[in-house]
Design an enzyme around this catalytic site. Structure first.
Site, PDB file in Angstrom:
ATOM      1  N   CYS A  52       0.838  -1.208   0.000  1.00 22.69           N
ATOM      2  CA  CYS A  52       0.000   0.000   0.000  1.00 22.69           C
ATOM      3  C   CYS A  52       0.872   1.257   0.000  1.00 22.69           C
ATOM      4  CB  CYS A  52      -0.932   0.024   1.211  1.00 22.69           C
ATOM      5  SG  CYS A  52      -2.115  -1.326   1.217  1.00 22.69           S
ATOM      6  N   ARG A 129      -7.895  -4.332  -2.920  1.00 19.50           N
ATOM      7  CA  ARG A 129      -7.445  -3.283  -3.860  1.00 19.50           C
ATOM      8  C   ARG A 129      -8.431  -3.169  -5.005  1.00 19.50           C
ATOM      9  NH1 ARG A 129      -2.538  -2.374  -1.762  1.00 19.50           N
ATOM     10  NH2 ARG A 129      -1.559  -4.250  -0.940  1.00 19.50           N
TER      11      ARG A 129
HETATM   12  C1  BEZ Z   1       0.549  -4.618   1.867  1.00 19.92           C
HETATM   13  O1  BEZ Z   1       1.711  -4.947   1.794  1.00 19.92           O
HETATM   14  O2  BEZ Z   1       0.162  -3.520   1.463  1.00 19.92           O
HETATM   15  C2  BEZ Z   1      -0.458  -5.578   2.442  1.00 19.92           C
HETATM   16  C3  BEZ Z   1      -0.239  -6.918   2.269  1.00 19.92           C
HETATM   17  C4  BEZ Z   1      -1.145  -7.808   2.815  1.00 19.92           C
HETATM   18  C5  BEZ Z   1      -2.266  -7.355   3.515  1.00 19.92           C
HETATM   19  C6  BEZ Z   1      -2.470  -5.994   3.652  1.00 19.92           C
HETATM   20  C7  BEZ Z   1      -1.570  -5.099   3.104  1.00 19.92           C
END
Ligand code: BEZ
Length: 210
Positions: A52, A129
């Site tokens: 993110c 997402r």
């Molecule tokens: C992330 O790296 O953005 C992420 C990965 C897994 C779950 C939530 C966020």
């Protein structure tokens, strides 16, 4: 009430984007405020997470390119406003990148559920997402979904926006891997008369606008 009745109908391309009012990092926002402009409305799973953070930096850097195409950016997650603010500050301090688009807090998940950004069967409440392109009339024109483990491609988001705008401006459809400036295609012939009178290979004709 059946499960089907209690689950909101998923949104589809062509639906009017449901209005909402929300608290964001840039003050209160109503979806209706964006009428007359394109909007990329997108959710992310959680603040302070690796993928993110990379997406927010990429989108913050690309914001002028969206702006040049008349498209605003609006983010959402279930995190609190104060988590969003701390994350924006950490991105600024850690990477010297300023996030200039609003981030909605949706701890009640009302907006995220309404936009099917939350999987109703998921064991936790994180938004996935999801990216919605909403046109100036408030209609959902494209939606793209990725799992939490994969960061979105900003180039692809810009390409989709350009293709939507090209269709609206010229009535031409865009082939696989199209990018702005490359030839588009004539839309499909949908009557026998138009099919028989079309020159050349009637089901795959380059358009003339580019
Ligand atoms: C992330 O790296 O953005 C992420 C990965 C897994 C779950 C939530 C966020």
């Amino acid at each position: 009430m059946t499960d089907q009745q209690s689950t909101p109908r998923p949104l589809h391309i062509g639906d009017e984007a449901p209005n909402f009012t929300a608290r964001t990092t840039m003050g209160p926002v109503k979806l209706a405020d964006y009428r007359g402009r394109w909007l990329l409305f997108f959710s992310h799973p959680a603040d302070f997470t690796p993928v993110c953070t990379s997406e927010f930096m990429a989108l913050a850097r690309a914001a002028p390119r969206f702006e040049a195409m008349g498209c605003d950016l609006l983010a959402l997650s279930v995190d609190s406003l104060y988590a969003h603010l701390a994350w924006v500050r950490a991105i600024q301090d850690g990477f010297n990148v300023t996030v200039r688009f609003p981030i909605i807090e949706d701890p009640s998940m009302v907006i995220g559920r309404g936009y099917a950004m939350i999987n109703p069967d998921a064991p936790d409440a994180g938004t996935l997402r999801h990216s919605f392109f909403i046109d100036p009339a408030g209609i959902i024109r494209a939606s793209i979904s990725y799992p939490a483990s994969i960061g979105r491609s900003v180039d692809e988001l810009l390409r989709v926006l350009a293709a939507l705008q090209h269709f609206d401006a010229h009535g031409e459809v865009t082939p696989a891997d199209w990018h702005p400036g490359e030839p588009a295609l004539m839309p499909a012939q949908d009557t026998q008369d138009s099919m028989l009178s079309a020159p050349g290979l009637w089901f795959h004709r380059e358009a003339k606008s580019t």
